[in-house]
Design a protein around this motif. Structure first.
Motif, PDB file in Angstrom:
ATOM      1  N   TYR A  51     -73.000  56.452  50.741  1.00  0.00           N
ATOM      2  CA  TYR A  51     -73.022  55.011  50.489  1.00  0.00           C
ATOM      3  C   TYR A  51     -72.980  54.235  51.802  1.00  0.00           C
ATOM      4  CZ  TYR A  51     -71.451  50.369  49.163  1.00  0.00           C
ATOM      5  OH  TYR A  51     -71.341  49.013  49.034  1.00  0.00           O
ATOM      6  N   LEU A  54     -76.298  54.446  53.642  1.00  0.00           N
ATOM      7  CA  LEU A  54     -77.320  53.607  53.004  1.00  0.00           C
ATOM      8  C   LEU A  54     -77.095  52.129  53.325  1.00  0.00           C
ATOM      9  CD1 LEU A  54     -77.677  55.360  49.536  1.00  0.00           C
ATOM     10  CD2 LEU A  54     -79.295  55.380  51.443  1.00  0.00           C
ATOM     11  N   GLN A  55     -75.846  51.709  53.375  1.00  0.00           N
ATOM     12  CA  GLN A  55     -75.552  50.322  53.746  1.00  0.00           C
ATOM     13  C   GLN A  55     -75.953  50.055  55.198  1.00  0.00           C
ATOM     14  OE1 GLN A  55     -74.397  47.723  51.807  1.00  0.00           O
ATOM     15  NE2 GLN A  55     -74.850  49.165  50.172  1.00  0.00           N
ATOM     16  N   LYS A  57     -78.277  51.580  56.858  1.00  0.00           N
ATOM     17  CA  LYS A  57     -79.741  51.568  56.893  1.00  0.00           C
ATOM     18  C   LYS A  57     -80.271  50.231  56.398  1.00  0.00           C
ATOM     19  CE  LYS A  57     -83.705  54.207  55.311  1.00  0.00           C
ATOM     20  NZ  LYS A  57     -84.410  53.705  54.158  1.00  0.00           N
ATOM     21  N   LYS A  58     -79.660  49.699  55.340  1.00  0.00           N
ATOM     22  CA  LYS A  58     -80.105  48.420  54.793  1.00  0.00           C
ATOM     23  C   LYS A  58     -79.919  47.294  55.818  1.00  0.00           C
ATOM     24  CE  LYS A  58     -77.614  46.160  51.810  1.00  0.00           C
ATOM     25  NZ  LYS A  58     -76.892  45.753  50.590  1.00  0.00           N
ATOM     26  N   PHE A  59     -78.762  47.249  56.485  1.00  0.00           N
ATOM     27  CA  PHE A  59     -78.523  46.222  57.486  1.00  0.00           C
ATOM     28  C   PHE A  59     -79.445  46.403  58.693  1.00  0.00           C
ATOM     29  CE2 PHE A  59     -74.544  45.618  55.202  1.00  0.00           C
ATOM     30  CZ  PHE A  59     -74.477  44.229  55.173  1.00  0.00           C
ATOM     31  N   ASN A  60     -79.737  47.647  59.033  1.00  0.00           N
ATOM     32  CA  ASN A  60     -80.624  47.911  60.164  1.00  0.00           C
ATOM     33  C   ASN A  60     -82.042  47.453  59.853  1.00  0.00           C
ATOM     34  OD1 ASN A  60     -81.321  48.859  62.696  1.00  0.00           O
ATOM     35  ND2 ASN A  60     -81.759  50.918  61.947  1.00  0.00           N
ATOM     36  N   GLU A  61     -82.513  47.695  58.631  1.00  0.00           N
ATOM     37  CA  GLU A  61     -83.865  47.287  58.249  1.00  0.00           C
ATOM     38  C   GLU A  61     -84.003  45.770  58.158  1.00  0.00           C
ATOM     39  OE1 GLU A  61     -84.464  49.444  54.644  1.00  0.00           O
ATOM     40  OE2 GLU A  61     -85.064  51.280  55.693  1.00  0.00           O
ATOM     41  N   ASN A  62     -82.929  45.062  57.837  1.00  0.00           N
ATOM     42  CA  ASN A  62     -82.972  43.593  57.736  1.00  0.00           C
ATOM     43  C   ASN A  62     -82.746  42.905  59.074  1.00  0.00           C
ATOM     44  OD1 ASN A  62     -83.437  43.695  55.004  1.00  0.00           O
ATOM     45  ND2 ASN A  62     -81.280  43.532  54.465  1.00  0.00           N
TER      46      ASN A  62
END
Length: 81
Positions: A51, A54-55, A57-62
């Motif tokens: 988890y 994944l969080q 990764k999400k912040f890195n992509e944004n």
């Protein structure tokens, strides 16, 4: 004072250590069942790790993180300590 310390000793030995005593007895008859608690903790840790990754990764992509050298003093060449 001695009665108070005896009360604390009795609380731990007779009440709070009962689950550990039960696990110790269970370990003699069923080793895998006694270590089930360890497996539960490992599964929880693995789920939390996935988890968290994944969080991240999400912040890195944004691009929500400020990655400039001024964002953190330790990133700059002339950082003062």
């Amino acid at each position: 004072m001695k009665d108070f310390l005896d009360l604390i000793a009795s609380l731990f030995e007779d009440v709070l250590f009962l689950p550990f005593d039960a696990l110790r007895e269970l370990e003699l008859s069923a080793w895998f069942a006694a270590n089930g608690l360890n497996w539960i903790f490992m599964i929880i840790a693995a789920v939390a790790f996935v988890y968290w990754m994944l969080q991240l990764k999400k912040f890195n992509e944004n691009n929500e993180e400020d990655r400039s050298t001024k964002a953190h003093t330790f990133l700059g060449k002339n950082a003062q300590y």
